[in-house]
Design a protein around this motif. Structure first.
Motif, PDB file in Angstrom:
ATOM      1  N   THR A  69       0.913  -1.067  -0.104  1.00 52.66           N
ATOM      2  CA  THR A  69      -0.072  -0.203   0.080  1.00 52.66           C
ATOM      3  C   THR A  69       0.846   1.157  -0.018  1.00 52.66           C
ATOM      4  O   THR A  69       0.293   2.340  -0.289  1.00 52.66           O
ATOM      5  CB  THR A  69      -0.967   0.123   1.210  1.00 52.66           C
ATOM      6  N   ARG A  70       2.022   1.015   0.424  1.00 48.27           N
ATOM      7  CA  ARG A  70       3.197   2.395   0.311  1.00 48.27           C
ATOM      8  C   ARG A  70       4.377   1.900  -0.471  1.00 48.27           C
ATOM      9  O   ARG A  70       5.281   1.740   0.449  1.00 48.27           O
ATOM     10  CB  ARG A  70       3.347   2.626   1.727  1.00 48.27           C
ATOM     11  N   ASP A  71       4.250   1.854  -1.657  1.00 45.69           N
ATOM     12  CA  ASP A  71       5.423   1.527  -2.411  1.00 45.69           C
ATOM     13  C   ASP A  71       6.131   2.741  -3.034  1.00 45.69           C
ATOM     14  O   ASP A  71       5.563   3.483  -3.901  1.00 45.69           O
ATOM     15  CB  ASP A  71       5.042   0.488  -3.756  1.00 45.69           C
ATOM     16  N   GLY A  99       7.004  -0.284   1.117  1.00 47.91           N
ATOM     17  CA  GLY A  99       8.047  -0.729   0.702  1.00 47.91           C
ATOM     18  C   GLY A  99       8.104  -1.550  -0.712  1.00 47.91           C
ATOM     19  O   GLY A  99       6.816  -1.732  -1.053  1.00 47.91           O
ATOM     20  N   HIS A 100       8.960  -1.737  -1.333  1.00 50.77           N
ATOM     21  CA  HIS A 100       8.847  -2.053  -2.580  1.00 50.77           C
ATOM     22  C   HIS A 100       9.235  -3.828  -2.691  1.00 50.77           C
ATOM     23  O   HIS A 100       8.897  -4.500  -3.772  1.00 50.77           O
ATOM     24  CB  HIS A 100       9.814  -1.299  -3.727  1.00 50.77           C
ATOM     25  N   LEU A 101       9.615  -4.287  -1.765  1.00 46.41           N
ATOM     26  CA  LEU A 101       9.989  -5.739  -1.418  1.00 46.41           C
ATOM     27  C   LEU A 101       9.455  -6.457  -0.329  1.00 46.41           C
ATOM     28  O   LEU A 101       9.983  -6.848   0.788  1.00 46.41           O
ATOM     29  CB  LEU A 101      11.623  -5.526  -1.185  1.00 46.41           C
ATOM     30  N   ALA A 106       7.572  -8.094   4.640  1.00 46.00           N
ATOM     31  CA  ALA A 106       6.412  -8.605   5.144  1.00 46.00           C
ATOM     32  C   ALA A 106       6.052  -9.964   4.587  1.00 46.00           C
ATOM     33  O   ALA A 106       5.096 -10.270   3.875  1.00 46.00           O
ATOM     34  CB  ALA A 106       5.172  -7.781   4.958  1.00 46.00           C
ATOM     35  N   PRO A 107       7.176 -10.970   4.850  1.00 45.09           N
ATOM     36  CA  PRO A 107       7.073 -12.198   4.269  1.00 45.09           C
ATOM     37  C   PRO A 107       5.601 -13.107   4.447  1.00 45.09           C
ATOM     38  O   PRO A 107       5.247 -13.733   3.658  1.00 45.09           O
ATOM     39  CB  PRO A 107       8.295 -12.954   4.477  1.00 45.09           C
TER      40      PRO A 107
END
Length: 121
Positions: A69-71, A99-101, A106-107
């Motif tokens: 939601t916040r990339d 983040g982008h990853l 958040a695995p």
């Protein structure tokens, strides 16, 4: 990036990982510093200069687009664009993290989304 690779890598790593996961930031930062700066720059240029919008309509397979939601790297408008232009059934799966990853930040959230998506196909 080309003027001061070390400063770029140090600043980008926490933005790319996003969440407050110091070990993930450290690991991503380590991978950036293990790359030759000229190769890293070439990869980034290839990613940002490649335009595949013209072939999205040729994708008829069902797709699941996962985005945090916040990339910092990819705005939500890209997700909306993909949904509108992919020809197959497209599902958007927002992850409530930054983040982008997400595989780093958040695995467990990503694993849940992937399990749901795979169960549908």
């Amino acid at each position: 990036m080309s003027a001061n690779y070390a400063a770029w890598a140090t600043g980008y790593a926490p933005l790319a990982v996003g969440a407050d996961v110091p070990t993930a930031v450290q690991e991503f930062s380590r991978t950036l510093f293990n790359m030759r700066p000229d190769i890293s720059l070439h990869v980034c240029q290839s990613v940002f200069k490649t335009d595949l919008r013209g072939v999205l309509g040729m994708v008829h397979a069902p797709c699941v687009v996962v985005q945090t939601t916040r990339d910092v790297s990819v705005p939500a408008s890209v997700t909306a664009y993909l949904k509108a232009h992919l020809s197959g059934r497209t599902t958007i799966e927002p992850l409530p993290t930054e983040g982008h990853l997400p595989h780093d930040s958040a695995p467990s959230l990503l694993a849940q989304v992937l399990c749901r998506a795979l169960a549908r196909f």
